[in-house]
Each structure stands twice: as structure tokens, then as C-alpha cells.
Design a protein around this motif. Sequence first.
Motif, PDB file in Angstrom:
ATOM      1  N   TYR A  53       0.825  -1.207   0.000  1.00 10.39           N
ATOM      2  CA  TYR A  53       0.000   0.000   0.000  1.00 10.39           C
ATOM      3  C   TYR A  53       0.861   1.260   0.000  1.00 10.39           C
ATOM      4  O   TYR A  53       0.519   2.253  -0.654  1.00 10.39           O
ATOM      5  CB  TYR A  53      -0.942   0.017   1.204  1.00 10.39           C
ATOM      6  N   ASP A  54       1.964   1.243   0.727  1.00 13.57           N
ATOM      7  CA  ASP A  54       2.824   2.427   0.770  1.00 13.57           C
ATOM      8  C   ASP A  54       3.363   2.752  -0.622  1.00 13.57           C
ATOM      9  O   ASP A  54       3.481   3.932  -0.978  1.00 13.57           O
ATOM     10  CB  ASP A  54       3.977   2.205   1.746  1.00 13.57           C
ATOM     11  N   ASN A  55       3.696   1.719  -1.398  1.00 10.33           N
ATOM     12  CA  ASN A  55       4.147   1.958  -2.772  1.00 10.33           C
ATOM     13  C   ASN A  55       3.025   2.527  -3.632  1.00 10.33           C
ATOM     14  O   ASN A  55       3.271   3.361  -4.505  1.00 10.33           O
ATOM     15  CB  ASN A  55       4.676   0.658  -3.382  1.00 10.33           C
ATOM     16  N   LEU A  56       1.806   2.091  -3.384  1.00 11.98           N
ATOM     17  CA  LEU A  56       0.654   2.660  -4.092  1.00 11.98           C
ATOM     18  C   LEU A  56       0.475   4.124  -3.699  1.00 11.98           C
ATOM     19  O   LEU A  56       0.259   4.997  -4.550  1.00 11.98           O
ATOM     20  CB  LEU A  56      -0.600   1.852  -3.745  1.00 11.98           C
ATOM     21  N   ARG A  57       0.588   4.374  -2.431  1.00 11.30           N
ATOM     22  CA  ARG A  57       0.427   5.729  -1.900  1.00 11.30           C
ATOM     23  C   ARG A  57       1.510   6.670  -2.419  1.00 11.30           C
ATOM     24  O   ARG A  57       1.256   7.853  -2.670  1.00 11.30           O
ATOM     25  CB  ARG A  57       0.488   5.640  -0.377  1.00 11.30           C
ATOM     26  N   SER A  58       2.723   6.138  -2.596  1.00  8.49           N
ATOM     27  CA  SER A  58       3.847   6.976  -3.009  1.00  8.49           C
ATOM     28  C   SER A  58       3.696   7.503  -4.430  1.00  8.49           C
ATOM     29  O   SER A  58       4.335   8.494  -4.796  1.00  8.49           O
ATOM     30  CB  SER A  58       5.156   6.183  -2.895  1.00  8.49           C
ATOM     31  N   ILE A  59       2.847   6.851  -5.238  1.00  9.22           N
ATOM     32  CA  ILE A  59       2.607   7.354  -6.595  1.00  9.22           C
ATOM     33  C   ILE A  59       1.251   8.043  -6.700  1.00  9.22           C
ATOM     34  O   ILE A  59       0.720   8.235  -7.797  1.00  9.22           O
ATOM     35  CB  ILE A  59       2.738   6.227  -7.652  1.00  9.22           C
ATOM     36  N   GLY A  60       0.690   8.419  -5.539  1.00  9.49           N
ATOM     37  CA  GLY A  60      -0.480   9.282  -5.514  1.00  9.49           C
ATOM     38  C   GLY A  60      -1.807   8.614  -5.781  1.00  9.49           C
ATOM     39  O   GLY A  60      -2.757   9.274  -6.213  1.00  9.49           O
ATOM     40  N   VAL A  61      -1.936   7.314  -5.503  1.00 11.93           N
ATOM     41  CA  VAL A  61      -3.184   6.595  -5.778  1.00 11.93           C
ATOM     42  C   VAL A  61      -3.845   6.186  -4.471  1.00 11.93           C
ATOM     43  O   VAL A  61      -3.204   5.571  -3.602  1.00 11.93           O
ATOM     44  CB  VAL A  61      -2.927   5.354  -6.653  1.00 11.93           C
ATOM     45  N   SER A  62      -5.119   6.507  -4.331  1.00 14.14           N
ATOM     46  CA  SER A  62      -5.942   6.041  -3.213  1.00 14.14           C
ATOM     47  C   SER A  62      -6.778   4.859  -3.692  1.00 14.14           C
ATOM     48  O   SER A  62      -7.357   4.911  -4.780  1.00 14.14           O
ATOM     49  CB  SER A  62      -6.872   7.152  -2.720  1.00 14.14           C
ATOM     50  N   HIS A  63      -6.869   3.799  -2.908  1.00 12.82           N
ATOM     51  CA  HIS A  63      -7.613   2.607  -3.331  1.00 12.82           C
ATOM     52  C   HIS A  63      -9.112   2.784  -3.129  1.00 12.82           C
ATOM     53  O   HIS A  63      -9.914   2.518  -4.018  1.00 12.82           O
ATOM     54  CB  HIS A  63      -7.122   1.379  -2.558  1.00 12.82           C
ATOM     55  N   CYS A  64      -9.530   3.198  -1.936  1.00 10.74           N
ATOM     56  CA  CYS A  64     -10.913   3.577  -1.624  1.00 10.74           C
ATOM     57  C   CYS A  64     -11.909   2.422  -1.614  1.00 10.74           C
ATOM     58  O   CYS A  64     -13.122   2.647  -1.680  1.00 10.74           O
ATOM     59  CB  CYS A  64     -11.419   4.666  -2.590  1.00 10.74           C
ATOM     60  N   ASP A  65     -11.438   1.185  -1.534  1.00 15.79           N
ATOM     61  CA  ASP A  65     -12.372   0.057  -1.475  1.00 15.79           C
ATOM     62  C   ASP A  65     -11.739  -1.137  -0.771  1.00 15.79           C
ATOM     63  O   ASP A  65     -11.884  -2.281  -1.204  1.00 15.79           O
ATOM     64  CB  ASP A  65     -12.815  -0.345  -2.888  1.00 15.79           C
ATOM     65  N   PHE A  66     -11.024  -0.888   0.317  1.00 15.16           N
ATOM     66  CA  PHE A  66     -10.423  -2.008   1.028  1.00 15.16           C
ATOM     67  C   PHE A  66     -11.480  -2.756   1.828  1.00 15.16           C
ATOM     68  O   PHE A  66     -12.175  -2.179   2.663  1.00 15.16           O
ATOM     69  CB  PHE A  66      -9.309  -1.527   1.965  1.00 15.16           C
TER      70      PHE A  66
END
Length: 515
Positions: free
Chosen positions: A239-252
Motif C-alpha cells: 500500500y505504501d508503494n501505491l500511496r507513493s505514486i499518488g493513488v488512493s484505493h478507496c475500497d479495502f
Amino acid sequence: MMPMSLLQALALLVLQSYLSLGNRVEVGDSISDDSIGGDCSWARFDESSGWRCETLQTLMGGMTSNTKVVMLTPPSNQAFNQPFKAVLKAQNSNDNPQGLEFLENEREMVDYLQQQRYAYMPRYFLSGINVQSKYRKYKKPLTLIQKNACDESGQWLGECQINPDWAKCNEAKCSGNCDTKKLMTAKERMQKGLDCPDTQVLAIEYLDGYMDLPHLHPHLQQEGAFAREVRAAALFVAYDNLRSIGVSHCDFNNGNAMFNKNDPSDAKIIDFGLSRRGESPVGRCTGRLADLGPVSGGPAPGHLWFALYRGAVQEADYQSYLRPGPLSLSTHNSFQNPVTGATMDSFTQMAAGKWAMAPAQYWPQIVQYARELLALYSQSKGPVPKKQQVKYANEDAVQQPARKIQQEPQKIQRNLAPFTRAVQEPKEPAVKVHRQQHERVESSLPVCKHVTFDVVREMFAPCKLTLLDQNKCLMKLECNNRNGKKKYVNQELSRERSIMGGRIEIDDCQNCKQV
């Protein structure tokens, strides 16, 4: 009694999880379906591009049975044209216009993530896999924002030009820019549904050997506290790698992360139908399910922490920030350091429970601890990974790189992409071979016997494999270099030099196979 905002968030979790069509790639999660063993006409799959599709299994999940395991065969003119297993999602404007929008959003989001080389998700196959022309509403490819603007304006010329094939197929029901946003009942679909509804498909890597949290949980009962905390660490780093490129998942939710059953340090995030870019702070997910709280309409720790780390399922599970839920990834207890024997705390116990109360506030510390746990797990399995040594058996493939080494030795850079080990170019001439016949390479090492290759490969997919042999061994590979030329690689493999429990990627070796 729970606050109304939290009750609404939980209801939204259930609804959006259905609408976003998350794939649950689990053997046994199938239902009866007449399409099994047939083609993929249920998805309006277009075979005119040369791709072939056979339906193998229908997966449960979603408001309609539109997520299935399939066998895809690339066009015969591609370098790699062997069949491979994949997951195929399909949605259309008759059955679920909102689900169609989510699927369009997922295509755009994973395209961006693949451009950013995000490695903690399945591979997505976006090139050449489409629906038949008469099921595509607009003539030109449009972004989701452009498409929504055309739908709302009702324009059908210029940028919003309607696809003539689609218009002809639906001329008995409507003309111009027909309304494809209306949610219809089953009876209305029978009477007013378009003959060729606007449709989208998405092909995804079949994650063989991975499980979502509900299916993994019986297996977790057999794992120790350290291994389970390592699984949480792998999830947080993903998730941190996802966050580092500016993407929010919003459906965990419990099903939107996949865990490698045999490797606690390997986790992947799936289902990006509700994800978004450019939000500040990342993970706030205003109006949706927050990744990390606090936010309006969601619990303070956020759903990454609640639904996955703590395994919350029912409303009562959200009332305590510290008590484990029924599907908890962690034991939430202390455990022994496998190297030193010292006592270590779970993420929940760190900072006297403050991490569990507000993970967003302590996120840098959480990620640092997660990386330490992953490094400790790797250390407990053997020495720190070292650089892979590659011996080439195709002289043409290495002649030019060898000259570069002699001329500009300082310009060779290490490849730091995830799952990739840097490859040292050979300093001595390689062994010359013919295309159909390769010479035996003298080596005292035994031949690798237990190697599994990634199932899903694209035309220019890197060679990724998992080594299960415990001792150092030798394997001969046939593959293509970046210029598409066939070559042979004699690769010495060792789990001591691998990462993530035997994971190895061979640089400049595309679509590999053992020979």
C-alpha cells in the motif's frame, strides 16, 4: 450504539464491494454456468484481433456473474502465443451502468499503475483485448471523464461521435446519444434494454497460489505470530508503494488483497474500480471508504487497517480499535525475533497502541517497521540476496553490450525495479551456438529441477520465476532480448540470491522457457 456515519460507511462497503466487481481467484468459488467450456461471447469478446478466449470457470462475487476464469490465446503472429489462464471481467450498461463506470475507471487506473511500474498488483492485459465493435458506444477511445461528459451532454458528433456499428445495432430502440446511465430493473431491461449495450472488458493475471483473506484465514491458524505479522508488513509495504505514486484505493475490504499462501512476504492489492488519483492527502477517499482515517463517513483507523489487518466483518468489529476481528491477519500478540530470539511487538502493540488508534498519523513509522520485518524474514531464510550472475550462450546478443563495458564502465547502472536483480554483463566472449542447437555448458552444478515460471506473460514480459530447489543449480533458458532476437541463457540460480522466498527476475530475457 454506533455513530450513523459509521453505519453508513459499512453499508457503503458492502454495496461498493459488489459494484466494483472484485475478482476472487479461488478454486471452488464457482457456480453453475452454461458458458463454461465455451467461448467468451458472454463478455462480447472480440476475436477479430486474433486473440482467442475460452471460459473455464465462473467466479462468485459481483451483482451479476460477470467475472470468470478464462484461457486466453494471443494472436499467432506474436512472439509469445501460448495459451495462458486469466481472469476476465465484463460489464455493460444494461445490467449495471455504475459497474461499467467502475470497470472503465479500473482500466485507466491500472494502465497508469503499470506505466509507473507498480509491482504489487496482478498484471493487466490492456492491448488488443476488447469487445466487439457494435458494443462500443463511441467511435473514438475516450477517457472516463470525456465519456461521462458526452453521456451527460447528449452530444453525438465531434469528440462524442457515436460508433456507427453501435448505432445500427440499437436503431430499433433509440437514436443519437442513447441514455446508457439509467439503472433499470430486470423487467425494464427486457423491454427497454439496448440490443447492443455499451460494454467493457478487463483481462487480469490469474494469481495462482494466492488467496484473499477469507480463504487464507484457515491457513493462518497454522502459522506463527511472526509469519502473520510479516504478511501484514507485506500488505503495508504494497500500500505504501501505491500511496507513493499518488493513488488512493478507496475500497479495502476482506477480499481486496491477495496473499501468497506459501510466502508470507508476498502480497498484492486488487480491484481498483473505485480508486482515484490526485487526492490530498492520499487515502482520504472522501465519500468512499477511507484507506487511512480519520475521514467523514469512516472509522478513524481506515479500512486498510480495519478490514484487512484487523479482519473486521460485522459492525461490532469496528467498535474496538484494538480487538482482532474474525478474519484478523495478525494475532496482535508479541512474538520472537527468529534471528536473535528477542521479543517483538505486533503493529497493534507498538507505541502503546497509538498506531492502532491512528495509523495515518504514524504511517512512516509503520512502514519502517514493516520493512524491518520483511528484512528480518528474508534474513531468517538465508543470506542477503546477491547479484545474479548470467552466462549467455548467444554471442550476437552480448557482443554490443560487451563493448560498452570496455568503453564506458561507469555508465552501467543497477536495475532497482521491484522483484528484479541486477545482471552483470559478461566480460569474456560467450559461447557461440546455432539457433536450433546449443552447446553443452560445462558446470559442476546440478540442473534445476523445481522451478515455476509466472503463468501469465505478454509479448514483452520479463522472465520471472520462483526457485524451489534448496541448493544452487543451473538452468538453461530460451528467451528473447529487448530487440526481439532469440537467445539462450545459462543461469546459475540460488535461493540465497533470490528475494521474496525464491523470486527471481532475469534481466533482458523476455518470454522465457526452460530448455
